[in-house]
Design a protein around this motif. Sequence first.
Motif, short mmCIF file in Angstrom:
data_model
loop_
_atom_site.label_atom_id
_atom_site.label_comp_id
_atom_site.label_asym_id
_atom_site.label_seq_id
_atom_site.Cartn_x
_atom_site.Cartn_y
_atom_site.Cartn_z
N GLN A 4 0.85 -1.22 -0.16
CA GLN A 4 0.01 0.08 -0.01
C GLN A 4 0.91 1.31 -0.08
O GLN A 4 0.52 2.26 -0.60
CB GLN A 4 -0.92 -0.15 1.19
N GLU A 7 2.31 1.79 -3.48
CA GLU A 7 1.04 2.29 -4.23
C GLU A 7 1.03 3.76 -4.26
O GLU A 7 0.70 4.41 -5.19
CB GLU A 7 -0.03 1.27 -4.04
N ILE A 8 0.95 4.38 -2.97
CA ILE A 8 0.74 5.69 -2.64
C ILE A 8 1.83 6.47 -3.16
O ILE A 8 1.89 7.38 -3.98
CB ILE A 8 0.66 5.57 -1.08
N HIS A 9 2.97 5.91 -2.96
CA HIS A 9 4.41 6.48 -3.61
C HIS A 9 4.35 6.50 -5.06
O HIS A 9 4.63 7.59 -5.77
CB HIS A 9 5.67 5.76 -3.17
N GLN A 10 3.87 5.48 -5.54
CA GLN A 10 3.76 5.57 -7.17
C GLN A 10 2.90 6.55 -7.65
O GLN A 10 2.95 7.25 -8.83
CB GLN A 10 3.54 4.30 -7.72
N ARG A 11 1.70 6.55 -6.85
CA ARG A 11 0.42 7.54 -7.45
C ARG A 11 0.86 8.97 -7.13
O ARG A 11 0.36 9.89 -7.96
CB ARG A 11 -0.88 7.24 -6.70
N PHE A 12 1.50 9.31 -6.18
CA PHE A 12 1.41 10.71 -5.65
C PHE A 12 2.90 11.39 -5.72
O PHE A 12 3.13 12.63 -5.98
CB PHE A 12 0.98 10.87 -4.03
N GLN A 18 4.23 15.97 -10.16
CA GLN A 18 3.35 15.97 -9.01
C GLN A 18 4.43 16.50 -7.94
O GLN A 18 4.02 16.81 -6.88
CB GLN A 18 3.29 14.79 -8.53
N VAL A 47 2.38 10.31 -14.95
CA VAL A 47 1.22 9.66 -14.35
C VAL A 47 -0.12 10.46 -14.30
O VAL A 47 0.37 11.70 -14.42
CB VAL A 47 1.25 8.92 -13.00
N GLU A 48 -1.02 9.75 -14.48
CA GLU A 48 -2.30 10.77 -14.48
C GLU A 48 -2.39 11.07 -13.05
O GLU A 48 -2.29 10.43 -11.93
CB GLU A 48 -3.50 9.54 -14.68
N SER A 49 -3.04 12.47 -12.80
CA SER A 49 -3.12 13.02 -11.72
C SER A 49 -4.14 12.23 -10.69
O SER A 49 -5.32 12.21 -11.29
CB SER A 49 -3.51 14.61 -11.62
N PRO A 50 -3.81 11.98 -9.52
CA PRO A 50 -4.81 11.30 -8.54
C PRO A 50 -5.93 12.07 -8.05
O PRO A 50 -6.79 11.81 -7.55
CB PRO A 50 -3.91 10.73 -7.48
#
Length: 245
Positions: A4, A7-12, A18, A47-50
């Motif tokens: 988890q 996953e947060i690191h990859q998204r944000f 970012q 990456v797509e903005s979260p």
Amino acid sequence: TREQILEIHQRFYNAAQQLIVVAVGRFNPVELLKTIGESLGDLTKSVESPFGVPEEEYSRKTTKSVVHRWHGKKAHLMFGFRAPLCYHSDYFPMCVLSAILGEGVDSRLYTELREKTGLVFVRGPFNPTSGCDSSPWHGVFYIYAPCHPKDLAAVKKIVRRELRKFAQEPVIKEELKRNQDKLIWQYALSLAGTKKHAQMLFVADIKGVLKEFDDFHSKIRNVKTGDIQRVAKMYCLSQRAVCAV
């Protein structure tokens, strides 16, 4: 779990668009950028903005009230309104309106609710106050007043009356200038020290108002009495308020 966190690191945190880096003080920009690149690794991928798209502004036709009952000796009254976003030209008149209404012991709310009527408590953070909190995604203008439950109706009446005054009567020039000076002084004080300066730059960039960072003085100074009257009519109508007790 570890998965988890990754996953947060990859998204944000793992995309260049970012990331915001702010540096204030004496340093070599070339060496700093090199160090950042070596420390943070490859940030070139996109990456797509979260973050979702903000909802559209809306106009409320009736006052919304929220009451939570508990066995306390004080009542905490909050009025809230939709306010302009931080990059909107109306944001600065709203800041001045807020300062006049409820920021400091010379404000209208403090004078009416404490000095003249004694309806509100004044202890530590429990002062009648107002503020304009805006970002690129939302804007909120709020009013706070702590009082005894039996005085709620009287406090509400005074708050609504003071809001109507802004729409009905122009602010006198002396009151306008005094609060402009206060806001400009507070802003300058918030930049005291490299750490605070860096924090303010970071927040300005996050909000998308970096270009206005050095223009705060002139933006506040250029607010006229007519601007305050106009935004009061647009944003501070009582039927658009959310009232929480």
